[in-house]
Design a protein around this motif. Structure first.
Motif, PDB file in Angstrom:
ATOM      1  N   ALA A 140      -5.909 -37.319  -7.820  1.00  9.23           N
ATOM      2  CA  ALA A 140      -6.021 -36.264  -6.802  1.00  9.23           C
ATOM      3  C   ALA A 140      -6.796 -36.787  -5.594  1.00  9.23           C
ATOM      4  O   ALA A 140      -7.653 -37.672  -5.713  1.00  9.23           O
ATOM      5  CB  ALA A 140      -6.743 -35.046  -7.382  1.00  9.23           C
ATOM      6  N   HIS A 142      -8.662 -35.060  -2.055  1.00  9.51           N
ATOM      7  CA  HIS A 142      -8.932 -33.896  -1.194  1.00  9.51           C
ATOM      8  C   HIS A 142      -8.642 -34.282   0.251  1.00  9.51           C
ATOM      9  O   HIS A 142      -9.028 -35.364   0.704  1.00  9.51           O
ATOM     10  CB  HIS A 142     -10.396 -33.483  -1.296  1.00  9.51           C
ATOM     11  N   CYS A 494      -7.930 -29.056   0.938  1.00 10.19           N
ATOM     12  CA  CYS A 494      -6.910 -28.881  -0.097  1.00 10.19           C
ATOM     13  C   CYS A 494      -6.957 -30.096  -1.024  1.00 10.19           C
ATOM     14  O   CYS A 494      -6.976 -31.241  -0.557  1.00 10.19           O
ATOM     15  CB  CYS A 494      -5.534 -28.771   0.579  1.00 10.19           C
ATOM     16  N   ILE A 496      -5.013 -32.400  -3.422  1.00 14.57           N
ATOM     17  CA  ILE A 496      -3.601 -32.690  -3.682  1.00 14.57           C
ATOM     18  C   ILE A 496      -3.519 -33.583  -4.917  1.00 14.57           C
ATOM     19  O   ILE A 496      -4.082 -34.689  -4.941  1.00 14.57           O
ATOM     20  CB  ILE A 496      -2.948 -33.361  -2.464  1.00 14.57           C
ATOM     21  N   GLN A 497      -2.845 -33.091  -5.952  1.00 17.71           N
ATOM     22  CA  GLN A 497      -2.708 -33.845  -7.203  1.00 17.71           C
ATOM     23  C   GLN A 497      -1.315 -34.454  -7.248  1.00 17.71           C
ATOM     24  O   GLN A 497      -0.333 -33.779  -6.921  1.00 17.71           O
ATOM     25  CB  GLN A 497      -2.857 -32.892  -8.400  1.00 17.71           C
ATOM     26  N   GLY A 498      -1.225 -35.688  -7.667  1.00 14.53           N
ATOM     27  CA  GLY A 498       0.115 -36.276  -7.749  1.00 14.53           C
ATOM     28  C   GLY A 498       0.066 -37.743  -8.124  1.00 14.53           C
ATOM     29  O   GLY A 498      -1.001 -38.304  -8.466  1.00 14.53           O
ATOM     30  N   LEU A 503       0.863 -40.388  -3.201  1.00 15.09           N
ATOM     31  CA  LEU A 503      -0.263 -39.891  -2.387  1.00 15.09           C
ATOM     32  C   LEU A 503      -0.683 -40.948  -1.380  1.00 15.09           C
ATOM     33  O   LEU A 503      -0.955 -40.648  -0.214  1.00 15.09           O
ATOM     34  CB  LEU A 503      -1.465 -39.536  -3.272  1.00 15.09           C
TER      35      LEU A 503
END
Ligand code: NAP
Length: 513
Positions: A140, A142, A494, A496-498, A503
């Motif tokens: 993840a 931020h 936010c 963001i997980q991925g 990413l």
């Protein structure tokens, strides 16, 4: 008489009757009028959101920084004209007006520099990649991205240039369009700055709007991506926070409000030492600069009980040199207040302080008949006197209050309920530590004056763009500026997980997967 215009939808427009009148603070004569009646503020907000937002978000931080540099340059290039307007509309001495106008151009230039350093990015990363599962690949990050709304900036009467510039600098660097609403009574300087920007600063379409006059139904048009930054009285701050559109859309509201700023005179200070002189210079500057109408001005002066008479005498000697009069005269050090209603409020506050304490310097009855004048006043009151820790008299007025020891000083300052700035003058480390750590939870900023730095700082009354401005409780609970910290208000964080590789590609971070 000049009629001020609002800048909405990238065009200039004037409201309909009835008009509010702006006055010359020296003569009391009407000098301009303005109205927002009949203006379509919903359409103007939508224009800022739909045209200004995308334009700013498409710019890199470096490009936004270059834009801020242009805004700063235009103010600086028209400094003399703006100083003259401030002398007329706000009753500023030349020094007072420079403080406001140079503060605006300086803050814009500071944020221009930050933009240049941030370079080609359009949003900020917040921390590094974080692992939250067993997989090294599923990570993840931020990010802080510009909100897709409008930054509504509602400002107080006392800093028509700086108030505009300091809020605009941060929002525009973040990539959010600005909708500025200056206080009506002193809107002349703000209106002229936005005119000059429009003519000379190559504004991106929709990036800046100006509402000159009362707020009308502006807040009804707030949406879930908008924010409001407000400076003014605590009462108005509470009205804005409770506005139905603010509540419905969870609109973030930053409030900078009343503050009973304190100065603490350390028990170790001796007359004619550098730290003692620093204390005197700072306190008297705050009492007289802008006729005491600075949100950061010292209102309460805490002095060890056995030194109170000596400190009052030293402050009185300095105040004897104050010259109240026409701010256009070079000898004048204290000009009039900005408005007749300010004059009424402050004379009322002085009356009340006279009932709960003793006036030890100044005579409010002695003032020029014409214009909104109130000369400086210094009071001495007991620590438990009513009113002194509750009500900010927003003029050239302060009260000396005796204390017993460090713990007592901390307890008394905290009775103010939260402040923007507290200043402390001591070379005694142990006293300093107790006060600084005791009062940090109650303030946005603490200014510690001591021998080695006696000639280094601008005084507690000067807000620095790299340091936070705001304070808890009575001061509004807000926070502005503070370098990049200030951008947080305009950005959505936010997580963001991925897939770490994806990413890395999309967000431009190094791939640790
Ligand atoms: P104010 O009466 O609260 O007005 C501040 C701003 O709010 C003005 O632009 C005003 O517009 C607007 N406003 C008034 N009613 C509103 C409403 N219902 N909804 C939205 N906006 C509204 O304060 P002020 O007279 O300018 O300043 C007085 C106090 O502010 C001082 O006593 C001081 O304590 C505090 N202050 C604090 C700071 C700080 O940085 N913390 C700085 C300066 C002043 P109109 O002018 O059109 O009414």
């Amino acid at each position: 008489m000049r009629t001020l215009r609002s800048f909405l939808n990238d065009t200039w427009s004037t409201g309909e009757e009835p008009f509010s009148t702006l006055h010359d603070a020296v003569t009391g004569d009407p000098i301009a009028q303005t109205s927002t009646r009949g203006l379509d503020l919903g359409a103007a907000m939508q224009h800022a959101r739909e045209v200004g937002g995308p334009a700013l978000r498409a710019m890199t931080f470096a490009e936004r920084g270059a834009f801020l540099k242009r805004l700063s340059g235009v103010i600086h290039a028209h400094r003399d004209e703006l100083i003259e307007l401030a002398q007329q509309n706000s009753g500023n001495t030349r020094g007072d007006a420079k403080f406001d106008i140079d503060g605006a151009s300086g803050t814009l230039a500071f944020y221009a520099g930050l933009g240049e350093k941030l370079g080609d990015r359009t949003f900020l990363l917040d921390g590094g990649q974080e692992r939250f599962s067993r997989s090294k690949r599923f990570l993840a990050q931020h990010v802080s991205v510009p909100r897709h709304g409008v930054a509504v900036h509602i400002n107080a009467f006392n800093f028509p240039a700086w108030g505009l510039g300091e809020k605009a600098a941060v929002a525009l660097l973040a990539g959010v369009p600005v909708f500025a609403k200056p206080a009506t009574a002193t809107a002349l300087v703000t209106a002229r700055i936005v005119e000059l920007w429009e003519e000379q600063a190559e504004l991106p379409a929709g990036a800046i709007s100006l509402l000159c006059g009362s707020v009308g139904d502006l807040l009804d048009h707030l949406g879930p991506q908008d924010v409001v930054a407000f400076t003014g009285s605590g009462d108005t701050g509470r009205v804005i926070r409770a506005h139905p559109a603010v509540l419905r859309h969870s609109v973030p509201v930053n409030v900078e409000a009343d503050s009973l700023n304190a100065a603490i005179f350390g028990p170790d200070l001796q007359e004619r030492t550098e730290t003692f002189e620093m204390f005197l210079a700072d306190v008297v500057r705050d009492l007289t600069q802008k006729a005491g109408q600075k949100c950061t001005a010292t209102r309460r002066i805490f002095v060890p009980r056995d030194r109170a008479a000596e400190v009052v005498a030293a402050l009185s000697d300095r105040l004897d040199q104050a010259v109240v009069g026409d701010p256009r005269e070079r000898v004048t050090t204290v000009g009039p207040l900005a408005t007749a209603s300010q004059q009424r409020d402050i004379l009322g506050g002085i009356d009340r302080l006279g009932q709960v304490g003793r006036r030890v310097w100044g005579d409010p009855a002695q003032r020029p008949e014409q214009g909104f004048y109130v000369g400086p006043s210094l009071f001495l009151a007991e620590p438990d006197a009513p009113f002194i820790h509750e009500h900010e008299v927003f003029g050239p007025v302060a009260t000396v209050v005796p204390y017993r020891d460090a713990a007592h000083a901390v307890e008394l300052v905290a009775r103010g309920g939260g402040g923007l700035v507290c200043s402390l003058y001591t070379d005694d480390r142990s006293f300093g530590a107790q006060v600084v750590l005791g009062l940090a939870p109650w303030h946005g900023r603490i200014y510690w004056g001591s021998r080695k730095v006696h000639d280094q700082g601008p005084g507690p009354g000067t807000v620095m763009p790299g340091l936070v401005h705001g304070g808890p409780g009575k001061a509004g609970g807000g926070e502005e500026l503070g370098g990049l910290r200030g951008l947080g208000f305009y950005l959505q964080r936010c997580a963001i997980q991925g897939d770490a590789r994806l990413l890395a590609e999309v967000l431009g971070v190094s791939d640790e997967g």
